[in-house]
Design a protein around this motif. Structure first.
Motif, PDB file in Angstrom:
ATOM      1  N   ARG A  17       0.855  -1.186   0.000  1.00  0.00           N
ATOM      2  CA  ARG A  17       0.000   0.000   0.000  1.00  0.00           C
ATOM      3  C   ARG A  17       0.896   1.242   0.000  1.00  0.00           C
ATOM      4  N   ARG A  58       1.385   7.955  -2.963  1.00  0.00           N
ATOM      5  CA  ARG A  58       0.102   8.005  -3.687  1.00  0.00           C
ATOM      6  C   ARG A  58       0.152   9.054  -4.788  1.00  0.00           C
ATOM      7  N   GLU A 137      -3.161   0.645  -3.795  1.00  0.00           N
ATOM      8  CA  GLU A 137      -3.571  -0.295  -2.747  1.00  0.00           C
ATOM      9  C   GLU A 137      -2.896  -1.654  -2.911  1.00  0.00           C
TER      10      GLU A 137
END
Ligand code: ZN
Length: 150
Positions: A17, A58, A137
Motif C-alpha cells: 500500500r 500516492r 492499494e
C-alpha cells in the motif's frame, strides 16, 4: 527528463500500500515528471502509478488522449454504473484481461501545486482512474480479471 525502470508483476513492491503524500514539494513534482516521462516512453500506456517505478507514494499520472493529468493522493468519492472493459498494465507485459469497472467515477485529489481538484471520468478515463488508484492499494487488474485475451 528521467526514464525510470518499470517494476514487473513479480516485484513485491507492487503488492504494497502506498503512503499519503503530506506536502507537495519540488521532490514530489520531480517524481511526477519522471513518471510522465516514463509513461510517454512506452508504446501505449494511458497511466502510471508511483509503485510501478518503485516508489510507495500516492502519485498517479494519466493521459488517455486528453492531455496529461497528475494526481496526488487521488481518491474515488463516487461511482456509477458498470462497464465491461479490457485492460493491460505496463507491469504485466503482453497480458490483457476482461473485467468490470464503473462507467463513471468521481475522484478528488491534489494537483502538482498541492491544490484540491475534483475530476469526473467516464468510459476509458473511469477505467483508468480505477486501475491506477488500485495500484496504490497493491491491487493489480489480474486480481479482478474474469477472462484473459491472448
Ligand atoms: Zn497498471
Amino acid at each position: 527528463m528521467a526514464i525510470r525502470q518499470i517494476r514487473l508483476f513479480d516485484d513485491e513492491i507492487l503488492r504494497k500500500r502506498s503512503k499519503t503524500v503530506d506536502v507537495v514539494d519540488d521532490r514530489i513534482r520531480q517524481i511526477l515528471d519522471d513518471m510522465a516521462d516514463t509513461m510517454y516512453d512506452t508504446e501505449n500506456a494511458g497511466g502510471l502509478a508511483a509503485p510501478q517505478i518503485g516508489i510507495l507514494k500516492r502519485l498517479v499520472v494519466i493521459d488517455m488522449g486528453q492531455g496529461l493529468i497528475k494526481l496526488v493522493n487521488p481518491e474515488i468519492i463516487s461511482m456509477e454504473g458498470s462497464q465491461d472493459v479490457i485492460e493491460g498494465c505496463l507491469s504485466i507485459p503482453n497480458t490483457f484481461g476482461k473485467l468490470k469497472r464503473p462507467a463513471k467515477v468521481k475522484i478528488h485529489a491534489l494537483n502538482e501545486n498541492g491544490e484540491k481538484i475534483m475530476l469526473t471520468g467516464k468510459g476509458d478515463l473511469a477505467k483508468c482512474f480505477c486501475h491506477e488508484i488500485d495500484h496504490l492499494e497493491g491491487i493489480l487488474f489480474t486480481d479482478l480479471a474474469t477472462e484473459y485475451i491472448k
